[in-house]
Design a protein around this motif. Sequence first.
Motif, PDB file in Angstrom:
ATOM      1  N   GLU A 112       0.830  -1.201   0.000  1.00 41.14           N
ATOM      2  CA  GLU A 112       0.000   0.000   0.000  1.00 41.14           C
ATOM      3  C   GLU A 112       0.869   1.256   0.000  1.00 41.14           C
ATOM      4  N   VAL A 113       0.600   2.174  -0.932  1.00 39.54           N
ATOM      5  CA  VAL A 113       1.440   3.354  -1.122  1.00 39.54           C
ATOM      6  C   VAL A 113       1.278   4.361   0.012  1.00 39.54           C
ATOM      7  N   PHE A 114       0.077   4.490   0.562  1.00 41.03           N
ATOM      8  CA  PHE A 114      -0.192   5.553   1.531  1.00 41.03           C
ATOM      9  C   PHE A 114       0.733   5.480   2.741  1.00 41.03           C
ATOM     10  N   GLY A 115       1.037   4.288   3.209  1.00 39.63           N
ATOM     11  CA  GLY A 115       1.939   4.153   4.352  1.00 39.63           C
ATOM     12  C   GLY A 115       3.306   4.742   4.056  1.00 39.63           C
ATOM     13  N   TYR A 116       3.805   4.502   2.848  1.00 44.48           N
ATOM     14  CA  TYR A 116       5.100   5.065   2.458  1.00 44.48           C
ATOM     15  C   TYR A 116       5.017   6.583   2.303  1.00 44.48           C
TER      16      TYR A 116
ATOM     17  N   ALA B 146      14.127   9.712   3.205  1.00 42.65           N
ATOM     18  CA  ALA B 146      13.085  10.216   2.302  1.00 42.65           C
ATOM     19  C   ALA B 146      13.327   9.731   0.876  1.00 42.65           C
ATOM     20  N   ASP B 147      14.585   9.742   0.439  1.00 47.37           N
ATOM     21  CA  ASP B 147      14.896   9.259  -0.916  1.00 47.37           C
ATOM     22  C   ASP B 147      14.610   7.765  -1.041  1.00 47.37           C
ATOM     23  N   MET B 148      14.941   6.992  -0.023  1.00 45.13           N
ATOM     24  CA  MET B 148      14.657   5.556  -0.053  1.00 45.13           C
ATOM     25  C   MET B 148      13.155   5.307  -0.133  1.00 45.13           C
ATOM     26  N   LEU B 149      12.374   6.108   0.589  1.00 46.17           N
ATOM     27  CA  LEU B 149      10.923   5.943   0.563  1.00 46.17           C
ATOM     28  C   LEU B 149      10.354   6.358  -0.798  1.00 46.17           C
ATOM     29  N   ASP B 150      10.927   7.386  -1.416  1.00 44.98           N
ATOM     30  CA  ASP B 150      10.496   7.753  -2.769  1.00 44.98           C
ATOM     31  C   ASP B 150      10.729   6.599  -3.738  1.00 44.98           C
ATOM     32  N   GLU B 151      11.873   5.948  -3.614  1.00 44.27           N
ATOM     33  CA  GLU B 151      12.164   4.809  -4.484  1.00 44.27           C
ATOM     34  C   GLU B 151      11.163   3.680  -4.256  1.00 44.27           C
ATOM     35  N   ALA B 152      10.815   3.452  -2.984  1.00 43.65           N
ATOM     36  CA  ALA B 152       9.832   2.407  -2.674  1.00 43.65           C
ATOM     37  C   ALA B 152       8.460   2.768  -3.249  1.00 43.65           C
ATOM     38  N   ILE B 153       8.079   4.039  -3.152  1.00 43.34           N
ATOM     39  CA  ILE B 153       6.800   4.489  -3.701  1.00 43.34           C
ATOM     40  C   ILE B 153       6.763   4.264  -5.209  1.00 43.34           C
ATOM     41  N   LEU B 154       7.864   4.597  -5.891  1.00 44.57           N
ATOM     42  CA  LEU B 154       7.895   4.466  -7.344  1.00 44.57           C
ATOM     43  C   LEU B 154       7.946   3.001  -7.787  1.00 44.57           C
ATOM     44  N   ARG B 155       8.467   2.128  -6.933  1.00 46.83           N
ATOM     45  CA  ARG B 155       8.399   0.699  -7.266  1.00 46.83           C
ATOM     46  C   ARG B 155       6.957   0.212  -7.245  1.00 46.83           C
ATOM     47  N   LEU B 156       6.177   0.724  -6.285  1.00 49.60           N
ATOM     48  CA  LEU B 156       4.776   0.329  -6.190  1.00 49.60           C
ATOM     49  C   LEU B 156       3.907   1.056  -7.209  1.00 49.60           C
TER      50      LEU B 156
END
Length: 375
Positions: A161-165, A181-191
């Motif tokens: 789920e994207v919202f948690g990230y 923050a950059d790591m979380l952006d990468e995780a968001i873009l993977r999803l």
Amino acid sequence: MTAVHPAVERAEALIGLGRYDEAEPLLGQRLAEDPDDIWAWVMLAQCRLGKENEEPDKALEATERALALDPEHVAALIQHARALQAVGGRFPETEGVLREVIRLAPEYWYGYALLANWLFRIRAITFGQANGGEVTREAMDRFLQESAELAQQAIRLAPEEVFGYEVAWLIADMGGNRTVADMLDEAILRLDPNHQQALARQTRKAAAAPGVKATEAATLYADALATAPDSESMHKGLDDASYRLLRGVRWLALLCVGLAAAGLDLFATEGHTRRALPLPLGQRLWDLVPMAALWIVGALLRYRRLRTGVRYNLRSVIRRRRWPRIVLGQAAWAMLCALLLTQVPWTERTVPEIIFWAGLAPTAATIWFDRRKDT
């Protein structure tokens, strides 16, 4: 679990499409038939909160009716929290409601994510009210840490789920932790490769990296816009990169002015005999060759190598914005001066010196001034 009435299902589908004005009367009709339909009350609250002119008071009334029927209805509690957040002055009450959601549904990720999104704000409001409106950095870090733990729990429960990230990214950004923050952006873009905010942030970061030229920055923004064409921030980034490209043409024009001055030997140097004036026609025509080479290599070939979208945007930004037109006007003026210097058969150097400074000074004076100018 009680079956959802078909009318409520249709209304939920309409709400998902943003057609709130169609969903509300449908829900009103259903509640007239059965005022004990909890899901109808929940959907009515969501509808009233989603409308362009939201009605938080009426949404709160709907959630209260639902909770009167079932105080432990998780969806009703979540909508109740959203309504409280929208009603002025009752935001802090949402913490208790969302903690009740977590108690009733400890495996439901959304309760943790929503509380994480609001808790540090609630803590800051409460702290500020008790301390004259000021929130210390130490206190804010503490509040953010508390919210971060809830966001991580939401991610553990629902890693897809994207919202948690998104919430975790906001917390990391507010805490100044750019690495996380950059790591979380990468995780968001993977999803979600089309996530506009994350894509815009990562594109801006890449485009602003040291050593990235205007052409590369424009290409980065054009690639990102191919994925998320509605992103206003990336359109702005592409406009800025296009403006940087246009600024480069002034340097070409100034180089041409310098070459023209050198061809006329405008400025005497010790031990050097200046050319006799007027220059022969062949020499004057030959002086155009290096200028043409500069523009072919420095402008035309570079333009032809640009992505199609960047070329279209260059033309568009010239039509839409003032400063790109000013830049092109300055380049045109400098080139006019260069042509006057080279093509007129001057018999003395006084007027050419004036033309040289007229072509050089106004453009050179604004090159640094407008470096950060909005296009």
